[in-house]
Design an enzyme around this catalytic site. Structure first.
Site, PDB file in Angstrom:
ATOM      1  CE  LYS A  70      20.538 -64.350  17.692  1.00 17.31           C
ATOM      2  NZ  LYS A  70      21.169 -64.873  16.596  1.00 17.31           N
ATOM      3  CD  GLN A  86      20.667 -66.307  13.277  1.00 21.20           C
ATOM      4  OE1 GLN A  86      20.637 -65.560  13.979  1.00 21.20           O
ATOM      5  NE2 GLN A  86      21.424 -67.458  13.878  1.00 21.20           N
ATOM      6  CG  ASP A  92      27.175 -62.466  16.071  1.00 21.54           C
ATOM      7  OD1 ASP A  92      26.684 -62.723  17.017  1.00 21.54           O
ATOM      8  OD2 ASP A  92      26.594 -62.758  14.767  1.00 21.54           O
TER       9      ASP A  92
END
Ligand code: NDP
Length: 303
Positions: free
Chosen positions: A59, A103, A126
């Site tokens: 990422k 994460q 997200d």
């Protein structure tokens, strides 16, 4: 959206993601000129999980390659929940940070929902915050989880309008199945969501023009479950046990590619289908967040 990815029945997610990242890089450069700063994505990683480390590294690299800032924060696996919440608070307040991603999975002693709830919904790239699930559900602009949004982009690229099509989503997780169903409903599909208690799953799937499999069971969906010509999106990532002598098993999806590809009109492979879309859409969401936060216009639909 461009329609460059048609290659027989195979939907090439890798090529689509590459083209999406190229469009993001162009818009990110324009953003930098207008805003006088780069768009920024902060990723927080707790612990040493090898798969998570790989994702976070990837990422970071792709964020920088698209001309955006990447901020990485690492905490030890035994860190207190409060320490993680403090970082999230700091990132919420930091004007250089447009998107925040924690994460997952988090270690067991940390309450994932509590951490997601602490993220400013307007930086929740997200799309996991309940405010963003609510916005998706009622049709307000917000942030949509990256994997299902990536699936939708591939579907629209291949099929054009989805209006009136029968769609079956296999799986009802908050990360994939439920937001996927909401997105398909918003495109005026007739949507059926199935799960582990669904009766006669194969019969239900056989009615679908669009099948999205997000189950986590290797090669579960078989060719004789598929209506001829249907478009099949395979979200699953499963590693088979290693064959003799190999140190790693093969990666396969939730769809039995060999049999389904004979019947389907279009299908995403694993790897190279949905997987590459997830990070590309994360970068898209970050760029969108940057524009919204800075009050700069962006043609989001053209991305
Ligand atoms: P979850 O484990 O959270 O959800 C799985 C869903 O599948 C559940 O709703 C479950 O039903 C349902 N299910 C399980 N067994 C069956 C069955 N036999 N028949 C029908 N439905 C069943 O998984 P995720 O949604 O997080 O992920 C699904 C897959 O997608 C995984 O392989 C994961 O690795 C992959 N994935 C890939 C991503 C990518 O970037 N490509 C990103 C995210 C996930 P119930 O609710 O009843 O338990």
């Amino acid at each position: 959206m461009t329609a460059a990815i048609i290659d027989g029945p195979i939907i090439d997610g890798k090529a689509f993601a590459e083209a999406l990242r190229a469009r993001i890089a162009i818009e990110a450069a324009k953003f930098e000129v207008h805003a006088g700063r780069k768009a920024g994505l902060a990723v927080v990683l707790v612990g040493e999980d090898p798969a998570s480390q790989v994702y976070v590294r990837s990422k970071g690299k792709q964020t920088v390659a698209c001309g955006m800032n990447s901020f990485e924060h690492r905490l030890p696996a035994d860190c207190a929940e409060g320490a993680l919440l403090d970082i999230v608070e700091r990132l919420n307040a930091d004007p250089a940070v447009d998107g925040i991603l924690v994460q997952l999975p988090l270690p067991d002693h940390i309450d994932e929902q509590q951490v997601i709830a602490a993220i400013n919904p307007d930086k929740d790239v997200d799309g996991f915050h309940v405010v963003n699930s609510g916005r998706l559900s009622v049709g307000l602009p917000g942030f949509v989880p990256c994997t299902p949004l990536g699936c939708l982009m591939l579907l629209k690229d291949r099929l054009g309008s989805l209006s009136g099509l029968d769609a079956v989503v296999i799986g009802r997780s908050n990360i994939v199945g439920k937001p996927m169903a909401a997105l398909l409903l918003a495109e005026s599909c007739t949507v059926t969501v199935t799960h582990s208690r669904t009766k006669d799953l194969a019969d239900v799937v056989r009615r679908a023009d669009i099948v999205v499999a997000a189950v986590g069971r290797a090669e579960m969906v078989k060719g004789d479950w598929i209506k001829p010509g249907a478009c099949v999106i395979d979200v699953g990532i499963n590693r088979l046990p290693p064959a003799d002598g190999a140190d790693k098993g093969r990666l396969v999806g939730d769809v039995d590619y060999a049999s389904v590809a004979q019947v389907a009109g279009a299908i995403t492979p694993v790897p190279g289908g949905v997987g590459p879309m997830t990070i590309a859409v994360l970068l898209r969401n970050t760029l969108v967040a940057a524009h919204r936060n800075a009050g700069i216009e962006l043609d989001e639909a053209a991305l």
